[in-house]
Design a protein around this motif. Structure first.
Motif, PDB file in Angstrom:
ATOM      1  N   ASP A  75       0.812  -1.213   0.000  1.00  0.00           N
ATOM      2  CA  ASP A  75       0.000   0.000   0.000  1.00  0.00           C
ATOM      3  C   ASP A  75       0.855   1.277   0.000  1.00  0.00           C
ATOM      4  O   ASP A  75       0.497   2.288   0.588  1.00  0.00           O
ATOM      5  CB  ASP A  75      -0.969   0.010   1.190  1.00  0.00           C
ATOM      6  N   ILE A  76       2.006   1.222  -0.673  1.00  0.00           N
ATOM      7  CA  ILE A  76       2.920   2.367  -0.733  1.00  0.00           C
ATOM      8  C   ILE A  76       2.445   3.325  -1.815  1.00  0.00           C
ATOM      9  O   ILE A  76       2.210   2.928  -2.948  1.00  0.00           O
ATOM     10  CB  ILE A  76       4.360   1.911  -0.975  1.00  0.00           C
ATOM     11  N   VAL A  77       2.314   4.575  -1.429  1.00  0.00           N
ATOM     12  CA  VAL A  77       1.798   5.594  -2.328  1.00  0.00           C
ATOM     13  C   VAL A  77       2.896   6.579  -2.735  1.00  0.00           C
ATOM     14  O   VAL A  77       2.995   6.950  -3.892  1.00  0.00           O
ATOM     15  CB  VAL A  77       0.625   6.345  -1.660  1.00  0.00           C
ATOM     16  N   SER A  78       3.713   6.997  -1.772  1.00  0.00           N
ATOM     17  CA  SER A  78       4.746   7.999  -2.025  1.00  0.00           C
ATOM     18  C   SER A  78       6.119   7.479  -1.611  1.00  0.00           C
ATOM     19  O   SER A  78       6.232   6.688  -0.667  1.00  0.00           O
ATOM     20  CB  SER A  78       4.449   9.282  -1.248  1.00  0.00           C
ATOM     21  N   LEU A  79       7.148   7.972  -2.314  1.00  0.00           N
ATOM     22  CA  LEU A  79       8.511   7.514  -2.065  1.00  0.00           C
ATOM     23  C   LEU A  79       9.480   8.681  -2.233  1.00  0.00           C
ATOM     24  O   LEU A  79       9.312   9.507  -3.130  1.00  0.00           O
ATOM     25  CB  LEU A  79       8.850   6.402  -3.061  1.00  0.00           C
ATOM     26  N   LEU A  80      10.461   8.728  -1.351  1.00  0.00           N
ATOM     27  CA  LEU A  80      11.560   9.685  -1.459  1.00  0.00           C
ATOM     28  C   LEU A  80      12.846   8.913  -1.223  1.00  0.00           C
ATOM     29  O   LEU A  80      13.048   8.365  -0.141  1.00  0.00           O
ATOM     30  CB  LEU A  80      11.425  10.814  -0.432  1.00  0.00           C
ATOM     31  N   ASP A  81      13.683   8.829  -2.239  1.00  0.00           N
ATOM     32  CA  ASP A  81      14.974   8.150  -2.124  1.00  0.00           C
ATOM     33  C   ASP A  81      16.085   9.154  -2.349  1.00  0.00           C
ATOM     34  O   ASP A  81      16.043   9.933  -3.307  1.00  0.00           O
ATOM     35  CB  ASP A  81      15.097   7.030  -3.166  1.00  0.00           C
ATOM     36  N   VAL A  82      17.067   9.125  -1.481  1.00  0.00           N
ATOM     37  CA  VAL A  82      18.224   9.996  -1.585  1.00  0.00           C
ATOM     38  C   VAL A  82      19.472   9.130  -1.565  1.00  0.00           C
ATOM     39  O   VAL A  82      19.641   8.290  -0.675  1.00  0.00           O
ATOM     40  CB  VAL A  82      18.252  11.015  -0.419  1.00  0.00           C
ATOM     41  N   GLY A  83      20.318   9.331  -2.569  1.00  0.00           N
ATOM     42  CA  GLY A  83      21.547   8.565  -2.655  1.00  0.00           C
ATOM     43  C   GLY A  83      22.532   8.932  -1.556  1.00  0.00           C
ATOM     44  O   GLY A  83      22.618  10.085  -1.144  1.00  0.00           O
ATOM     45  N   ILE A  84      23.249   7.937  -1.090  1.00  0.00           N
ATOM     46  CA  ILE A  84      24.319   8.127  -0.113  1.00  0.00           C
ATOM     47  C   ILE A  84      25.623   8.001  -0.877  1.00  0.00           C
ATOM     48  O   ILE A  84      25.849   7.002  -1.573  1.00  0.00           O
ATOM     49  CB  ILE A  84      24.244   7.075   1.012  1.00  0.00           C
ATOM     50  N   ARG A  85      26.464   8.999  -0.739  1.00  0.00           N
ATOM     51  CA  ARG A  85      27.742   9.023  -1.463  1.00  0.00           C
ATOM     52  C   ARG A  85      28.905   8.978  -0.490  1.00  0.00           C
ATOM     53  O   ARG A  85      28.855   9.587   0.567  1.00  0.00           O
ATOM     54  CB  ARG A  85      27.836  10.267  -2.329  1.00  0.00           C
ATOM     55  N   TYR A  86      29.937   8.272  -0.920  1.00  0.00           N
ATOM     56  CA  TYR A  86      31.184   8.219  -0.168  1.00  0.00           C
ATOM     57  C   TYR A  86      32.308   8.513  -1.148  1.00  0.00           C
ATOM     58  O   TYR A  86      32.396   7.847  -2.186  1.00  0.00           O
ATOM     59  CB  TYR A  86      31.360   6.840   0.484  1.00  0.00           C
ATOM     60  N   ASN A  87      33.114   9.514  -0.857  1.00  0.00           N
ATOM     61  CA  ASN A  87      34.160   9.960  -1.785  1.00  0.00           C
ATOM     62  C   ASN A  87      33.595  10.228  -3.177  1.00  0.00           C
ATOM     63  O   ASN A  87      34.213   9.902  -4.185  1.00  0.00           O
ATOM     64  CB  ASN A  87      35.304   8.952  -1.866  1.00  0.00           C
ATOM     65  N   GLY A  88      32.382  10.763  -3.226  1.00  0.00           N
ATOM     66  CA  GLY A  88      31.755  11.117  -4.489  1.00  0.00           C
ATOM     67  C   GLY A  88      31.066   9.979  -5.213  1.00  0.00           C
ATOM     68  O   GLY A  88      30.389  10.183  -6.212  1.00  0.00           O
ATOM     69  N   GLN A  89      31.195   8.763  -4.708  1.00  0.00           N
ATOM     70  CA  GLN A  89      30.632   7.577  -5.357  1.00  0.00           C
ATOM     71  C   GLN A  89      29.336   7.150  -4.667  1.00  0.00           C
ATOM     72  O   GLN A  89      29.283   7.077  -3.436  1.00  0.00           O
ATOM     73  CB  GLN A  89      31.645   6.426  -5.301  1.00  0.00           C
ATOM     74  N   LEU A  90      28.313   6.856  -5.443  1.00  0.00           N
ATOM     75  CA  LEU A  90      27.059   6.337  -4.909  1.00  0.00           C
ATOM     76  C   LEU A  90      27.317   4.984  -4.254  1.00  0.00           C
ATOM     77  O   LEU A  90      27.855   4.071  -4.892  1.00  0.00           O
ATOM     78  CB  LEU A  90      26.033   6.190  -6.040  1.00  0.00           C
ATOM     79  N   VAL A  91      26.963   4.860  -2.969  1.00  0.00           N
ATOM     80  CA  VAL A  91      27.193   3.610  -2.246  1.00  0.00           C
ATOM     81  C   VAL A  91      25.923   3.072  -1.583  1.00  0.00           C
ATOM     82  O   VAL A  91      25.875   1.917  -1.171  1.00  0.00           O
ATOM     83  CB  VAL A  91      28.303   3.758  -1.177  1.00  0.00           C
ATOM     84  N   GLY A  92      24.905   3.914  -1.471  1.00  0.00           N
ATOM     85  CA  GLY A  92      23.694   3.467  -0.804  1.00  0.00           C
ATOM     86  C   GLY A  92      22.543   4.422  -1.023  1.00  0.00           C
ATOM     87  O   GLY A  92      22.654   5.397  -1.766  1.00  0.00           O
ATOM     88  N   VAL A  93      21.443   4.130  -0.332  1.00  0.00           N
ATOM     89  CA  VAL A  93      20.214   4.906  -0.487  1.00  0.00           C
ATOM     90  C   VAL A  93      19.494   4.964   0.854  1.00  0.00           C
ATOM     91  O   VAL A  93      19.392   3.949   1.550  1.00  0.00           O
ATOM     92  CB  VAL A  93      19.266   4.247  -1.524  1.00  0.00           C
ATOM     93  N   PHE A  94      19.007   6.159   1.191  1.00  0.00           N
ATOM     94  CA  PHE A  94      18.002   6.288   2.230  1.00  0.00           C
ATOM     95  C   PHE A  94      16.676   6.347   1.510  1.00  0.00           C
ATOM     96  O   PHE A  94      16.500   7.134   0.572  1.00  0.00           O
ATOM     97  CB  PHE A  94      18.167   7.577   3.033  1.00  0.00           C
TER      98      PHE A  94
END
Length: 177
Positions: free
Chosen positions: A114-133
């Motif tokens: 029942d997910i309607v809305s989503l906000l994902d923000v990339g996590i970067r380490y030394n400029g490189q994408l490594v994860g997501v909140f």
């Protein structure tokens, strides 16, 4: 106004060793859920430098009060999402089932939960994408505010400090040069 004070205290507890790794992740996702007033929050890390699989370190579902981990999403199954995260570093989808990067989750994930809305923000380490909140809202649309987005982006920056040893190990190939 959303404050980073609680987040900074939590990171200090983890760095000082007064909070176990598992408890840290659980408190982190609970805190983000509370601060952003959303239904669910999760921390995901890419498996490795290929960025083709992402693994939930902790997902907190506030309505049930339950935590989940080790959920895996692979690029082969959700290519638009993986492309958007690599190219844009984040996704703001107030209507997640209609967003070009997230509608690939409709049948397998959004509808059953029942997910309607989503906000994902990339996590970067030394400029490189490594994860997501990832923050999600169930049942009703949430239009994410600039303050919520800024908080989540700041949380991503702060979390790299706490997770530095893990990130250095997991992504060593990226940082070897």
């Amino acid at each position: 106004m959303i404050s980073n004070a609680k987040l900074l205290i939590l990171i200090k507890e983890f760095k000082d060793g007064t909070c176990s790794e598992t408890l840290f992740y659980q408190k982190l996702t609970e805190l983000i859920t509370a601060e952003l007033h959303c239904s669910r929050a999760s921390l995901w890390l890419y498996r490795d430098a290929l960025l083709d699989e992402i693994i939930a370190i902790d997902l907190f579902d506030a309505p049930s009060g339950k935590h989940f981990s080790e959920i895996r999403l692979h690029e082969d199954d959700f290519l638009p999402y993986f492309d958007a995260m690599r190219n844009d570093g984040g996704i703001d989808a107030a209507v997640a089932m209609e967003h070009p990067a997230t509608k690939c989750f409709n049948d397998a994930y959004f509808e059953p939960n029942d997910i309607v809305s989503l906000l994902d923000v990339g996590i970067r380490y030394n400029g490189q994408l490594v994860g997501v909140f990832c923050c999600e809202n169930v049942a009703e649309i949430m239009v994410w505010t600039d303050e919520q987005k800024a908080y989540l982006e700041q949380a991503g920056k702060l979390i790299t400090f706490a997770l530095k040893p893990l990130l250095q190990q997991r992504f060593a190939a990226l940082f070897a040069s």
